[in-house]
Design an enzyme around this catalytic site. Structure first.
Site, PDB file in Angstrom:
ATOM      1  N   ARG A 160       0.779  -1.236   0.000  1.00 40.64           N
ATOM      2  CA  ARG A 160       0.000   0.000   0.000  1.00 40.64           C
ATOM      3  C   ARG A 160       0.813   1.291   0.000  1.00 40.64           C
ATOM      4  NH1 ARG A 160      -4.996  -0.159   3.970  1.00 40.64           N
ATOM      5  NH2 ARG A 160      -3.464   1.037   5.129  1.00 40.64           N
ATOM      6  N   ASP A 161       2.124   1.220  -0.178  1.00 36.03           N
ATOM      7  CA  ASP A 161       2.922   2.449  -0.202  1.00 36.03           C
ATOM      8  C   ASP A 161       4.157   2.272  -1.096  1.00 36.03           C
ATOM      9  OD1 ASP A 161       3.406   5.108   0.474  1.00 36.03           O
ATOM     10  OD2 ASP A 161       4.530   4.600   2.284  1.00 36.03           O
ATOM     11  N   ILE A 162       3.975   1.637  -2.244  1.00 39.21           N
ATOM     12  CA  ILE A 162       5.095   1.435  -3.166  1.00 39.21           C
ATOM     13  C   ILE A 162       5.398   2.751  -3.862  1.00 39.21           C
ATOM     14  CG2 ILE A 162       5.824   0.304  -5.318  1.00 39.21           C
ATOM     15  CD1 ILE A 162       5.899  -1.544  -2.930  1.00 39.21           C
TER      16      ILE A 162
END
Length: 96
Positions: free
Chosen positions: A48-50
């Site tokens: 969820r935070d690439i």
């Protein structure tokens, strides 16, 4: 987890500002990123935070870090609720 003291992808890209990065290197990095995501997803985790500052490079090897926003999902495809919410910390160096 392990400590990664390499560059982040965003800093690597900034080194080449105005220049072109070799296509073979770009393909190699992208391939490693995608294989890492497949492994993470097959373990039931959604990062969820690439983004480039959460991708580390050392000796041409890619590691994905900062799992503070990661969520697990069940084998039924439902997201499991996360009990904490965190944002990116730029100097975080823990990677999987």
């Amino acid at each position: 987890m392990e400590y990664c003291d390499g560059l982040t992808l965003d800093k690597y890209i900034l080194q080449y500002e105005g220049k072109s990065i070799d296509r073979k290197i770009s393909y190699n990095f992208m391939s490693q990123i995608l294989k890492s995501l497949v492994k993470i997803h097959s373990s039931g985790i959604i990062h969820r935070d690439i983004k480039p500052c959460n991708i580390f490079i050392k000796n041409d090897q890619i590691k994905i870090g900062d799992f503070g926003l990661a969520t697990r999902y069940s084998n039924t495809g439902k997201l499991l609720k996360s009990k904490k919410i965190e944002g990116t910390i730029e100097d975080r160096k823990s990677v999987v």
